[in-house]
Design an enzyme around this catalytic site. Sequence first.
Site, PDB file in Angstrom:
ATOM      1  N   ASP A  41      32.746  20.157  19.979  1.00  0.00           N
ATOM      2  CA  ASP A  41      33.328  21.105  19.028  1.00  0.00           C
ATOM      3  C   ASP A  41      32.380  22.226  18.605  1.00  0.00           C
ATOM      4  O   ASP A  41      32.195  22.489  17.418  1.00  0.00           O
ATOM      5  CB  ASP A  41      33.823  20.368  17.782  1.00  0.00           C
ATOM      6  CG  ASP A  41      35.043  19.522  18.080  1.00  0.00           C
ATOM      7  OD1 ASP A  41      35.586  19.654  19.179  1.00  0.00           O
ATOM      8  OD2 ASP A  41      35.449  18.742  17.209  1.00  0.00           O
ATOM      9  N   GLY A 166      33.805  12.887  11.740  1.00  0.00           N
ATOM     10  CA  GLY A 166      35.023  13.068  12.521  1.00  0.00           C
ATOM     11  C   GLY A 166      34.819  12.847  14.003  1.00  0.00           C
ATOM     12  O   GLY A 166      34.807  11.717  14.500  1.00  0.00           O
ATOM     13  N   CYS A 167      34.657  13.943  14.734  1.00  0.00           N
ATOM     14  CA  CYS A 167      34.625  13.865  16.195  1.00  0.00           C
ATOM     15  C   CYS A 167      33.405  13.137  16.741  1.00  0.00           C
ATOM     16  O   CYS A 167      33.497  12.422  17.741  1.00  0.00           O
ATOM     17  CB  CYS A 167      34.711  15.276  16.773  1.00  0.00           C
ATOM     18  SG  CYS A 167      36.236  16.127  16.296  1.00  0.00           S
ATOM     19  N   VAL A 168      32.250  13.316  16.108  1.00  0.00           N
ATOM     20  CA  VAL A 168      31.055  12.609  16.577  1.00  0.00           C
ATOM     21  C   VAL A 168      31.223  11.105  16.371  1.00  0.00           C
ATOM     22  O   VAL A 168      30.933  10.307  17.255  1.00  0.00           O
ATOM     23  CB  VAL A 168      29.795  13.121  15.862  1.00  0.00           C
ATOM     24  CG1 VAL A 168      28.615  12.177  16.101  1.00  0.00           C
ATOM     25  CG2 VAL A 168      29.436  14.515  16.365  1.00  0.00           C
ATOM     26  N   SER A 171      33.936   9.701  18.811  1.00  0.00           N
ATOM     27  CA  SER A 171      33.463   9.709  20.197  1.00  0.00           C
ATOM     28  C   SER A 171      32.365   8.672  20.413  1.00  0.00           C
ATOM     29  O   SER A 171      32.293   8.036  21.474  1.00  0.00           O
ATOM     30  CB  SER A 171      32.948  11.100  20.566  1.00  0.00           C
ATOM     31  OG  SER A 171      33.970  12.068  20.453  1.00  0.00           O
TER      32      SER A 171
END
Length: 231
Positions: A41, A166-168, A171
């Site tokens: 991102d 969130g994304c970290v 993932s």
Amino acid sequence: MARDFEDHCWKDVIDADTVQIYQAYRRKIYVGDNPAVLAIDLYNKAYRGGDRPVKEVDREFSGSCGEHAWKAHGADASAVCGRTPRRRTDHLHHPPRRHGGVHSTNRNIGREAHDTYAIKAELAPAPDELVIYKERASAFFGTPLIAHLQQKTHRQHDHLRESTSGCVRASTVDAYSYGFHNVVVEECTYDRSLITHKVNLFDLHHKYADVMHIEEVARASRRPRARRKVA
């Protein structure tokens, strides 16, 4: 010299009793032999409003991470790991919004500029770098990322950056579930809230990843192969 296992940004928010409870997770941390760098991102939205406090930029650019994003912007994990043989960098970010209800989180999203989810120009991928678009928080959900990593890295480790909570986080947990050894570079991750950032790094470090400082990654990447241990 290797740092202490708990020598990280969360020291001022995690009390001694909690650290003691998590002693069972202490271990040697290391950089794998054949890494892949996952840059997650790196889009314009995170940097909107410039290098200012989040509470200021959020009034005009909801979702911006302000000064926290710009601080991490100067810590280039990809450049550090570029010294490691057989490095591959994957830039992951949201595609432009499509009609429908698919979102990565429950955030209320209003009208946004057409280039909001475009990769920031200074972080644009090189011609030989793979770009995978995702619609959910995890870089693995509904994408071919796992196939690329299994082919290129032989299940070693990856570096991750962007929103810690969130994304970290999503993932990293998925990568761990797939059997990868994860390295999260502390200086290359951030969040809108420092407390959220620190608590999530603490939890990821103990359960799913080796959170390392960028200088540790650089030093380990220059060493001979075979589990470049750090602490």
